[in-house]
Design an enzyme around this catalytic site. Structure first.
Site, short mmCIF file in Angstrom:
data_model
loop_
_atom_site.label_atom_id
_atom_site.label_comp_id
_atom_site.label_asym_id
_atom_site.label_seq_id
_atom_site.Cartn_x
_atom_site.Cartn_y
_atom_site.Cartn_z
N GLY A 78 33.52 30.61 -11.40
CA GLY A 78 33.98 29.40 -10.85
C GLY A 78 33.82 29.15 -9.55
N ARG A 79 34.67 28.50 -8.70
CA ARG A 79 34.39 27.91 -7.33
C ARG A 79 33.89 29.25 -6.43
NH1 ARG A 79 39.57 24.92 -8.24
NH2 ARG A 79 40.49 26.96 -9.09
N ILE A 80 34.62 30.39 -6.61
CA ILE A 80 34.20 31.54 -5.66
C ILE A 80 32.92 32.17 -6.20
CG2 ILE A 80 34.83 33.88 -4.74
CD1 ILE A 80 37.76 32.70 -5.30
N ARG A 90 32.94 32.40 -19.06
CA ARG A 90 33.28 31.92 -20.65
C ARG A 90 32.48 30.48 -21.02
NH1 ARG A 90 39.52 31.49 -19.26
NH2 ARG A 90 38.38 30.85 -17.39
N ILE A 106 36.26 41.71 -6.23
CA ILE A 106 37.36 40.75 -5.69
C ILE A 106 38.21 40.04 -6.28
CG2 ILE A 106 35.93 40.80 -3.29
CD1 ILE A 106 34.90 37.97 -4.18
N ALA A 107 38.19 40.43 -7.57
CA ALA A 107 38.91 39.37 -8.52
C ALA A 107 40.35 39.78 -8.70
CB ALA A 107 38.05 39.26 -9.91
N ARG A 108 40.59 40.84 -9.55
CA ARG A 108 41.94 41.55 -9.77
C ARG A 108 41.94 42.91 -10.29
NH1 ARG A 108 43.90 38.25 -7.21
NH2 ARG A 108 45.80 36.67 -7.48
N GLU A 146 47.97 48.39 -7.73
CA GLU A 146 47.84 48.28 -6.28
C GLU A 146 49.27 48.08 -5.94
OE1 GLU A 146 45.05 45.10 -6.06
OE2 GLU A 146 46.39 43.91 -4.94
N HIS A 159 43.16 44.32 -0.29
CA HIS A 159 43.32 43.04 -0.94
C HIS A 159 43.16 42.12 0.13
CE1 HIS A 159 45.08 40.68 -4.65
NE2 HIS A 159 44.49 39.86 -3.63
N ILE A 160 42.16 42.04 0.79
CA ILE A 160 42.19 41.10 2.07
C ILE A 160 40.87 40.15 1.87
CG2 ILE A 160 43.21 42.78 3.61
CD1 ILE A 160 40.32 43.39 4.62
C1 8YV Z 1 46.01 36.38 -1.91
C2 8YV Z 1 44.30 36.33 -3.89
O1 8YV Z 1 45.91 36.64 -0.70
O2 8YV Z 1 44.39 34.09 -3.78
C3 8YV Z 1 44.62 35.09 -4.66
O3 8YV Z 1 44.55 35.01 -5.86
O4 8YV Z 1 44.18 37.40 -4.43
C4 8YV Z 1 44.75 36.37 -2.51
O5 8YV Z 1 44.04 35.37 -1.94
C5 8YV Z 1 47.10 37.30 -2.65
O6 8YV Z 1 46.84 37.19 -3.99
C6 8YV Z 1 48.25 37.16 -2.04
O7 8YV Z 1 49.15 36.12 -2.51
#
Ligand code: 8YV
Length: 336
Positions: A157-159, A180, A239-241, A270, A288-289
């Site tokens: 996607g965008r990122i 996908r 850096i996703a989830r 987390e 998660h920063i």
């Molecule tokens: C958020 C993120 O800081 O935008 C997202 O999906 O994972 C982070 O940028 C986090 O979800 C808190 O809202």
């Protein structure tokens, strides 16, 4: 006298954003950043027409059913796996997110983790701070090459596209991706990226960055068998989830040298981090920063606030996730 609608802000946010919301709403905020359980969240949501959430608050069918005046949930995040979007749509509640504004900042951080993990930045810094650095050695903290090596991206996607551009243009990397759906040839050319199967991606990437959204389908998209297909010299960046990677399987692969290094900003369960990961030196761990710069967090918060303002004052939102709610007939819409 015009009575302003009531909204809830579930977590501490910039005072400027509370002030912006207060021009239009009676704002109930949580500037002391208390942790609420589900029952407390439901209690605070009573009478509220809108809620400003972060990725931490789960808004599911129970919450929606218990808060019949709630019309919009505005997430200060691009990811929205904390929303049960089907339940929102069923109940005529609009969900919004905060896309685009964090793309470049998050891509920067993905690269920071990739470089830190591959080039052993944190591990060597700890060594130095511990007073262990006595003299130079030819292979001291020798890591993996970044420039010119193959960058793999899962989720384009965008990122993902912003990371691809950094790799292709800044670090002269051949970029392969799996997604996908395949990008158009024009976008592939702009990103300098080549579409491959997931198997080829795992097999060929020297550094693999995960940027796909979390869902039941992407749960443990990287588990023991995927890790086994990767090069033992490879770096994995998430850096996703949390939940996209099987953290226990990853720790095992890192511990036994089946994967060289990892950089993780997100974790299963987390803020708890798997203890096996905490015990390893070849993993860089951050809380998660990825989107955390002051300008970007401010812009994300303003976008979430403007989604609330737009919808509750004019029936429009900048980033609707279930736009079908916007065109529901009057009788089917929730009332404040
Ligand atoms: C958020 C993120 O800081 O935008 C997202 O999906 O994972 C982070 O940028 C986090 O979800 C808190 O809202």
């Amino acid at each position: 006298m015009i009575v302003k609608p009531e909204v809830l802000v579930t977590r501490a946010v910039f005072p400027e954003v509370i002030a912006r919301l207060s021009e239009h709403f009676q704002v109930d905020s949580n500037q002391s950043d208390e942790t609420w359980n589900k029952a407390e969240l439901i209690e605070r949501l009573q009478g509220k027409a809108g809620v400003f959430t972060t990725g931490s608050e789960r808004i599911d069918a129970d919450v929606l059913a218990a808060c019949p005046r709630l019309q919009i949930c505005a997430n200060m995040a691009v990811g929205y796996n904390n929303f049960d979007l089907d339940a929102m749509t069923d109940q005529g509640v609009l969900g919004t997110n905060a896309p685009d504004v964090l793309t470049q900042t998050t891509a920067d951080f993905g690269f920071a983790l990739l470089l830190a993990a591959a080039r052993r930045v944190c591990e060597s810094e700890h060594y130095l701070r511990a007073g262990q650095w006595r003299r130079w050695r030819y292979d001291m903290f020798a890591g993996a090459e970044v420039h010119g090596s193959t960058l793999g991206i899962l989720g384009m996607g965008r990122i993902g596209q912003a990371i691809a551009k950094r790799g292709a243009m800044g670090f002269d990397m051949p970029v392969v991706y799996h997604n996908r759906s395949r990008l158009t040839p024009e976008i592939e050319a702009i990103c300098g990226a080549r579409y491959v199967s997931k198997e080829e991606l795992l097999r060929t990437a020297d550094h693999l960055v995960l940027v796909l959204p979390y869902s039941h389908q992407s749960h443990h998209a990287i588990g023991a068998s995927e890790l086994d297909q990767m090069k033992a010299s490879a770096t994995l960046v998430n850096i996703a989830r949390g939940g996209i990677v099987d953290d226990a399987a990853l720790a095992d692969a890192l511990r036994h040298g089946r994967l060289a290094a990892a950089g993780l900003d997100v974790f299963e369960g987390e803020p708890t981090v798997h203890p096996a990961l905490l015990a390893l030196k070849n993993v860089v761990l951050t809380p998660h920063i990825a989107s955390a710069t002051m300008p970007t967090r401010m812009t994300m918060a303003i976008l979430a606030a403007d989604n609330l303002i737009g919808f509750l004052t004019a029936g429009q939102a900048i980033a609707p996730l279930n736009p079908q709610v916007l065109s529901l007939p009057q009788h089917a819409q929730r009332k404040g």
